[in-house]
Design a protein around this motif. Structure first.
Motif, short mmCIF file in Angstrom:
data_model
loop_
_atom_site.label_atom_id
_atom_site.label_comp_id
_atom_site.label_asym_id
_atom_site.label_seq_id
_atom_site.Cartn_x
_atom_site.Cartn_y
_atom_site.Cartn_z
N THR A 26 -5.93 10.29 2.39
CA THR A 26 -5.75 10.56 3.57
C THR A 26 -4.58 9.66 4.25
N ARG A 27 -4.16 10.05 5.52
CA ARG A 27 -3.06 9.24 6.18
C ARG A 27 -3.94 7.73 6.49
N PHE A 28 -5.12 7.86 6.78
CA PHE A 28 -6.00 6.84 7.35
C PHE A 28 -6.76 5.90 6.22
N GLY A 29 -6.57 6.37 4.86
CA GLY A 29 -7.28 5.88 4.03
C GLY A 29 -7.80 6.64 2.66
N PHE A 30 -8.91 6.27 2.09
CA PHE A 30 -9.08 6.76 0.77
C PHE A 30 -10.55 7.09 0.45
N ASP A 31 -10.93 8.18 0.21
CA ASP A 31 -12.18 8.65 -0.35
C ASP A 31 -12.29 8.28 -1.79
N LEU B 295 1.04 -1.21 -0.07
CA LEU B 295 0.01 0.01 0.08
C LEU B 295 0.81 1.19 -0.05
N VAL B 296 2.02 1.21 0.55
CA VAL B 296 2.97 2.42 0.56
C VAL B 296 3.54 2.70 -0.77
N HIS B 297 3.53 1.56 -1.55
CA HIS B 297 4.12 1.65 -2.90
C HIS B 297 3.08 2.56 -3.74
N PRO C 269 -10.83 2.73 4.86
CA PRO C 269 -9.81 2.75 5.73
C PRO C 269 -8.59 1.80 5.13
N ASN C 270 -7.43 2.36 5.50
CA ASN C 270 -6.29 1.56 4.85
C ASN C 270 -6.61 -0.12 5.17
N GLU C 271 -6.96 -0.42 6.28
CA GLU C 271 -6.99 -1.96 6.63
C GLU C 271 -8.28 -2.71 5.75
N GLU C 272 -8.99 -1.72 5.17
CA GLU C 272 -9.91 -2.62 4.40
C GLU C 272 -9.71 -2.55 2.75
N VAL C 273 -8.65 -2.25 2.39
CA VAL C 273 -8.12 -2.05 0.99
C VAL C 273 -7.76 -3.64 0.79
N GLY C 274 -8.31 -4.07 -0.19
CA GLY C 274 -8.27 -5.71 -0.53
C GLY C 274 -7.46 -5.56 -1.97
N ASP C 275 -7.23 -4.72 -2.53
CA ASP C 275 -6.41 -4.37 -3.70
C ASP C 275 -6.49 -2.91 -4.04
#
Length: 139
Positions: free
Chosen positions: A60-65, A19-21, A87-93
């Motif tokens: 955002t730092r915590f995820g994506f709109d 995700l950082v990439h 939220p970042n932790e809910e990104v599956g791809d």
């Protein structure tokens, strides 16, 4: 095309580790036609759900709109054009195509790899990828 849950879980772990990439690509990309996407699992009231790609509008730092761009008619509570915070932790791809090169898109790569060679060019055209970026190192 159905992908077994174990393989989807592996894709999600890879997406999380890289995700950082994705964030670096979003910060450094100047291609106006790039359309970054995140894939997340959206549950429904019946206890079933589906994986859905959404178009990233803000980071955002915590995820994506992200905005829903394809909403299945049979899926309640999900409408095309609606905005959701993922939220970042809910990104599956995650995926972004820059100058015709697909970055990320781990589930897309998995689906493509299951297709007969004769169908891969049509698949690439459908998703808009001319080439596939090498996968980032997973330290």
């Amino acid at each position: 095309m159905n992908i077994p849950d174990g393989e989807l879980a592996a894709v999600a772990r890879t997406a999380q580790r890289t995700l950082v990439h994705f964030r670096v690509l979003l910060m450094t990309n100047e291609e106006p036609d790039a359309s970054p996407l995140v894939k997340t699992y959206i549950p429904d009231p019946d206890g079933k759900g589906m994986w859905l790609w959404l178009s990233v509008e803000d980071v955002t730092r915590f995820g994506f709109d992200a905005r829903v761009f394809e909403a299945p008619a049979h899926f309640p509570g999900v409408t095309a054009g609606s905005l959701r915070f993922i939220p970042n932790e809910e990104v599956g791809d995650w995926a972004v195509i820059i100058d015709g090169v697909l970055h990320g898109g781990y589930s897309l790569r998995l689906q493509r790899g299951r297709l007969p060679e004769s169908e891969r060019a049509a698949y690439d055209a459908y998703i808009g990828a001319q080439r596939y970026a090498p996968l980032p190192d997973l330290m």
